[in-house]
Design an enzyme around this catalytic site. Structure first.
Site, PDB file in Angstrom:
ATOM      1  N   ASP A 178      81.939  32.845  14.250  1.00 38.53           N
ATOM      2  CA  ASP A 178      83.216  32.861  14.969  1.00 38.53           C
ATOM      3  C   ASP A 178      82.913  33.427  16.357  1.00 38.53           C
ATOM      4  OD1 ASP A 178      83.049  35.602  14.681  1.00 38.53           O
ATOM      5  OD2 ASP A 178      84.980  35.837  13.679  1.00 38.53           O
TER       6      ASP A 178
ATOM      7  N   CYS B 192      79.896  36.630  11.736  1.00 34.82           N
ATOM      8  CA  CYS B 192      81.143  37.008  12.403  1.00 34.82           C
ATOM      9  C   CYS B 192      80.958  38.452  12.874  1.00 34.82           C
ATOM     10  CB  CYS B 192      82.363  36.791  11.516  1.00 34.82           C
ATOM     11  SG  CYS B 192      82.499  37.823  10.043  1.00 34.82           S
TER      12      CYS B 192
ATOM     13  N   THR C 290      81.783  41.387  11.452  1.00 31.66           N
ATOM     14  CA  THR C 290      81.268  42.248  10.373  1.00 31.66           C
ATOM     15  C   THR C 290      80.431  41.482   9.366  1.00 31.66           C
ATOM     16  OG1 THR C 290      83.219  41.780   9.057  1.00 31.66           O
ATOM     17  CG2 THR C 290      83.301  43.760  10.463  1.00 31.66           C
TER      18      THR C 290
ATOM     19  N   HIS D 293      67.411  37.369  -6.704  1.00 30.15           N
ATOM     20  CA  HIS D 293      68.285  37.585  -7.863  1.00 30.15           C
ATOM     21  C   HIS D 293      69.525  36.694  -7.873  1.00 30.15           C
ATOM     22  CE1 HIS D 293      66.762  41.941  -8.877  1.00 30.15           C
ATOM     23  NE2 HIS D 293      65.775  41.063  -8.701  1.00 30.15           N
TER      24      HIS D 293
ATOM     25  N   HIS E 271      67.880  35.906 -14.296  1.00 30.93           N
ATOM     26  CA  HIS E 271      68.891  35.736 -13.246  1.00 30.93           C
ATOM     27  C   HIS E 271      69.568  34.365 -13.301  1.00 30.93           C
ATOM     28  CE1 HIS E 271      67.580  39.484 -11.581  1.00 30.93           C
ATOM     29  NE2 HIS E 271      66.337  39.044 -11.528  1.00 30.93           N
TER      30      HIS E 271
HETATM   31  C1  RB5 Z   1      87.140  39.063  14.657  1.00 28.45           C
HETATM   32  O1  RB5 Z   1      87.722  40.009  15.484  1.00 28.45           O
HETATM   33  C2  RB5 Z   1      86.705  39.718  13.333  1.00 28.45           C
HETATM   34  O2  RB5 Z   1      87.825  40.081  12.605  1.00 28.45           O
HETATM   35  C3  RB5 Z   1      85.817  38.800  12.537  1.00 28.45           C
HETATM   36  O3  RB5 Z   1      84.729  38.408  13.302  1.00 28.45           O
HETATM   37  C4  RB5 Z   1      85.231  39.368  11.263  1.00 28.45           C
HETATM   38  O4  RB5 Z   1      84.644  40.611  11.485  1.00 28.45           O
HETATM   39  C5  RB5 Z   1      86.090  39.322  10.092  1.00 28.45           C
HETATM   40  O5  RB5 Z   1      85.701  39.698   8.973  1.00 28.45           O
END
Ligand code: RB5
Length: 150
Positions: A8, A65, A67, A98, A133
């Site tokens: 993203d 993304c 996180t 695994h 597994h």
């Molecule tokens: C975008 O701001 C953020 O929410 C997205 O990249 C991600 O971390 C969502 O889990």
């Protein structure tokens, strides 16, 4: 190995870096977008990548993304996808060994470039162990259906 990559806007900043690194290791990598850091919704790109991995048998994915959490949750909604949110070489290696993970996920806001390289190396260099597994991985598909949530 053949990879599909998508992000993203919050993962876009390392996409080219990852593409160059994966390519330098002798793997193929196909970019599924986005083409800029304009705000987008991570489920749309998770779906694109997950569907490509399922359609192109034997291929793998990389999803990024902010996180790594949202994009991995979304990718795992596609049957047959085992998208693993990783933070280091250990998690990237063990999820291949695994869980037979087929998509590596991480957060641009969480890990640095050195860690990203080590995760890619670990993911690429580790085979699924099979054995005990295998049945567990088969059971993952069953988790989506018929769950009695009371
Ligand atoms: C975008 O701001 C953020 O929410 C997205 O990249 C991600 O971390 C969502 O889990």
């Amino acid at each position: 190995m053949k990879f599909y990559i998508a992000t993203d806007h919050a993962g876009y900043g390392v996409k080219d870096f990852v593409k160059v690194y994966v390519h330098s290791k002798g793997h193929e990598i196909v970019d599924l977008g986005p083409d800029s850091d304009e705000r987008v919704d991570y489920p749309d790109f998770a779906k694109k990548c997950a569907e490509a991995v399922i359609t192109d048998k034997g291929s793998f994915g990389i999803l990024i993304c902010g996180t790594g959490i949202g994009i991995s949750i979304a990718a795992n909604k596609v049957a047959g996808i085992r998208a693993a949110l990783c933070h280091d070489a250990y998690t990237a290696s063990v999820t291949r060994a695994h869980n037979d993970a087929n998509i590596l996920c991480f957060g641009e806001r969480v890990v640095g470039r050195g860690v990203i390289e080590s995760m890619i190396d670990a993911f690429c260099d580790t085979e699924f162990e099979g054995g005990r597994h295998t049945e567990r991985v088969h059971k993952i598909e069953g988790c989506s259906f018929g769950a009695d949530l009371g």
